[in-house]
Structures are given as C-alpha cells and as structure tokens.
Design a protein around this motif. Sequence first.
Motif, PDB file in Angstrom:
ATOM      1  N   GLU A  34       4.064   7.101  -9.419  1.00  0.00           N
ATOM      2  CA  GLU A  34       3.213   7.850 -10.047  1.00  0.00           C
ATOM      3  C   GLU A  34       2.090   7.881  -9.400  1.00  0.00           C
ATOM      4  O   GLU A  34       1.534   6.933  -8.773  1.00  0.00           O
ATOM      5  N   GLY A  35       1.154   8.830  -9.697  1.00  0.00           N
ATOM      6  CA  GLY A  35      -0.287   8.789  -8.969  1.00  0.00           C
ATOM      7  C   GLY A  35      -1.312   7.876  -9.794  1.00  0.00           C
ATOM      8  O   GLY A  35      -1.068   7.288 -11.070  1.00  0.00           O
ATOM      9  N   ARG A  36      -2.192   7.357  -9.088  1.00  0.00           N
ATOM     10  CA  ARG A  36      -3.182   6.428  -9.716  1.00  0.00           C
ATOM     11  C   ARG A  36      -3.829   6.794 -10.856  1.00  0.00           C
ATOM     12  O   ARG A  36      -4.225   6.249 -11.830  1.00  0.00           O
ATOM     13  N   GLU A  37      -4.224   8.393 -11.017  1.00  0.00           N
ATOM     14  CA  GLU A  37      -4.852   9.019 -11.994  1.00  0.00           C
ATOM     15  C   GLU A  37      -3.976   8.542 -13.258  1.00  0.00           C
ATOM     16  O   GLU A  37      -4.577   8.505 -14.464  1.00  0.00           O
ATOM     17  N   LEU A  38      -2.745   8.730 -13.306  1.00  0.00           N
ATOM     18  CA  LEU A  38      -2.066   8.744 -14.670  1.00  0.00           C
ATOM     19  C   LEU A  38      -2.340   7.479 -15.496  1.00  0.00           C
ATOM     20  O   LEU A  38      -2.588   7.731 -16.660  1.00  0.00           O
ATOM     21  N   TYR A  39      -2.460   6.269 -14.903  1.00  0.00           N
ATOM     22  CA  TYR A  39      -2.640   5.259 -15.990  1.00  0.00           C
ATOM     23  C   TYR A  39      -3.991   4.389 -15.057  1.00  0.00           C
ATOM     24  O   TYR A  39      -4.295   3.216 -15.695  1.00  0.00           O
ATOM     25  N   GLY A  40      -4.649   4.796 -14.395  1.00  0.00           N
ATOM     26  CA  GLY A  40      -5.908   4.251 -13.701  1.00  0.00           C
ATOM     27  C   GLY A  40      -5.332   3.047 -12.764  1.00  0.00           C
ATOM     28  O   GLY A  40      -6.436   1.929 -12.730  1.00  0.00           O
ATOM     29  N   GLU A  41      -4.210   3.069 -12.289  1.00  0.00           N
ATOM     30  CA  GLU A  41      -3.721   1.781 -11.442  1.00  0.00           C
ATOM     31  C   GLU A  41      -4.185   2.070 -10.069  1.00  0.00           C
ATOM     32  O   GLU A  41      -4.183   3.088  -9.417  1.00  0.00           O
ATOM     33  N   ARG A  42      -4.959   1.112  -9.585  1.00  0.00           N
ATOM     34  CA  ARG A  42      -5.780   1.125  -8.327  1.00  0.00           C
ATOM     35  C   ARG A  42      -4.577   1.396  -7.114  1.00  0.00           C
ATOM     36  O   ARG A  42      -5.091   2.017  -6.251  1.00  0.00           O
ATOM     37  N   PHE A  43      -3.451   0.580  -7.147  1.00  0.00           N
ATOM     38  CA  PHE A  43      -2.654   0.526  -6.204  1.00  0.00           C
ATOM     39  C   PHE A  43      -1.656   1.585  -6.464  1.00  0.00           C
ATOM     40  O   PHE A  43      -0.408   1.508  -5.542  1.00  0.00           O
ATOM     41  N   LEU A  84       3.771  14.929   3.491  1.00  0.00           N
ATOM     42  CA  LEU A  84       3.617  13.759   2.453  1.00  0.00           C
ATOM     43  C   LEU A  84       2.530  13.927   1.514  1.00  0.00           C
ATOM     44  O   LEU A  84       1.609  14.917   1.732  1.00  0.00           O
ATOM     45  N   ALA A  85       2.594  13.520   0.365  1.00  0.00           N
ATOM     46  CA  ALA A  85       1.566  13.514  -0.693  1.00  0.00           C
ATOM     47  C   ALA A  85       0.377  12.954  -0.422  1.00  0.00           C
ATOM     48  O   ALA A  85       0.453  12.084   0.351  1.00  0.00           O
ATOM     49  N   ALA A  86      -0.670  13.231  -0.971  1.00  0.00           N
ATOM     50  CA  ALA A  86      -2.140  12.320  -0.356  1.00  0.00           C
ATOM     51  C   ALA A  86      -1.969  11.181  -0.846  1.00  0.00           C
ATOM     52  O   ALA A  86      -1.295  10.913  -1.870  1.00  0.00           O
ATOM     53  N   VAL A  87      -2.736  10.475  -0.259  1.00  0.00           N
ATOM     54  CA  VAL A  87      -2.764   8.896  -0.475  1.00  0.00           C
ATOM     55  C   VAL A  87      -3.380   8.814  -2.078  1.00  0.00           C
ATOM     56  O   VAL A  87      -4.146   9.493  -2.360  1.00  0.00           O
ATOM     57  N   GLY A  88      -2.494   8.019  -2.732  1.00  0.00           N
ATOM     58  CA  GLY A  88      -2.814   7.871  -4.155  1.00  0.00           C
ATOM     59  C   GLY A  88      -2.311   8.725  -5.261  1.00  0.00           C
ATOM     60  O   GLY A  88      -2.196   8.560  -6.301  1.00  0.00           O
ATOM     61  N   GLU A  89      -1.662   9.852  -4.858  1.00  0.00           N
ATOM     62  CA  GLU A  89      -1.018  10.990  -5.655  1.00  0.00           C
ATOM     63  C   GLU A  89       0.292  10.292  -5.706  1.00  0.00           C
ATOM     64  O   GLU A  89       1.041   9.593  -4.902  1.00  0.00           O
ATOM     65  N   GLY A  90       1.200  10.716  -6.870  1.00  0.00           N
ATOM     66  CA  GLY A  90       2.551  10.709  -7.175  1.00  0.00           C
ATOM     67  C   GLY A  90       3.240  11.590  -6.437  1.00  0.00           C
ATOM     68  O   GLY A  90       2.717  12.565  -5.983  1.00  0.00           O
ATOM     69  N   ASP A  91       4.340  11.318  -6.019  1.00  0.00           N
ATOM     70  CA  ASP A  91       5.293  11.903  -5.276  1.00  0.00           C
ATOM     71  C   ASP A  91       6.811  12.003  -5.633  1.00  0.00           C
ATOM     72  O   ASP A  91       7.749  12.626  -5.108  1.00  0.00           O
ATOM     73  N   GLY A  92       6.979  11.043  -6.630  1.00  0.00           N
ATOM     74  CA  GLY A  92       8.413  10.872  -7.047  1.00  0.00           C
ATOM     75  C   GLY A  92       9.256   9.945  -6.278  1.00  0.00           C
ATOM     76  O   GLY A  92      10.227   9.677  -6.177  1.00  0.00           O
TER      77      GLY A  92
END
Length: 166
Positions: A34-43, A84-92
């Motif tokens: 999942e991407g960082r934005e979904l739950y505010g997870e830094r890593f 590749l998805a951008a760093v921090g984005e979700g890609d499944g």
Amino acid sequence: MTGGERIEAAVFVDASYEGDLLAGAGVPYRVGREGRELYGERFAGRQELVPGMHNMPPWVSPFAGDAMGRSPGRILAQLHDRPLAAVGEGDGGVMSYGHRVCLTTAADRIPFERPADYDEEYWELARRCSTATAARASSARPVGCSASSRTSPAAWRTATRWGPCR
C-alpha cells in the motif's frame, strides 16, 4: 471447521502466517504493498532500489528462452517489465520471503509427490537463482535471491524444487 459453525468473540487474532483465518472467514482483505498516504506510514509503499540481496542478480537471465541472457525474449514467470511505481506509492507488489523445508530420512517419514498442477516454467526463476547463487556463494549464506536469504543454497534448491507446499 467446514460445517458452517459460527464462532463469536470480542477479538480474533489471526496469527496464521498469511492471514488464513481472515480469508477463510470471508473477511475483506487486500494483498500487496500500500502507498504511504493511505495510512500515513512513513515506510510504506515501494522502496528505493539498493544493491544487495533483494534485487534481481545481474548474472541470472530474466529471459524464458535463454538461460544465458544473450537473446532478449519473453520474460520468465514471476518477473515483469512494466515501469516501477514511484517511491512511496502502492503497487500491489508482494515482498519475497524466505522459506524452509525440513526433510528426513527416518523410516516413518511421510512421502510427498509433485502436485498434479505443478507448472515447471513457473519455478524456472527460482531454479536459476538457486543454481547461480550456489555457484557464486563463498559461504552458507547466499547472496542475490531474496527468497533464499535465510537458508543455504542447497536447502533453498530443495525447498523450491517442486514448488509451493500444498
């Protein structure tokens, strides 16, 4: 529990390795990064590529028809050639993980056979990584294939020989 029994509790802890309890109970779930934005997870999300054990080793060919990597062609199963998805984005994407199989020669061992639906081509990448890692490794800890990060090359070759446990 296949008879449709209903079990109630204030809290259930799914301590199975891969969420088997939740999936079996019909609880909605998702698989993959999942991407960082979904739950505010830094890593969370895709991470920056860094050299090491968690990247495709350059000495292993990704091409299905050419184990030496001299002729581009169809890509092996379990690999992709999409951007590749951008760093921090979700890609499944799902991370690789180590696995271990303990085998015995004891008289009371339970034999296992190749599953009827075994797909030899699906495991070609694992065979190539295992073979190349065993040939290049100077110690019991292999480098290059993330799925073998916790086992010796010989143990990993045994573990991936017939595919996943069923």
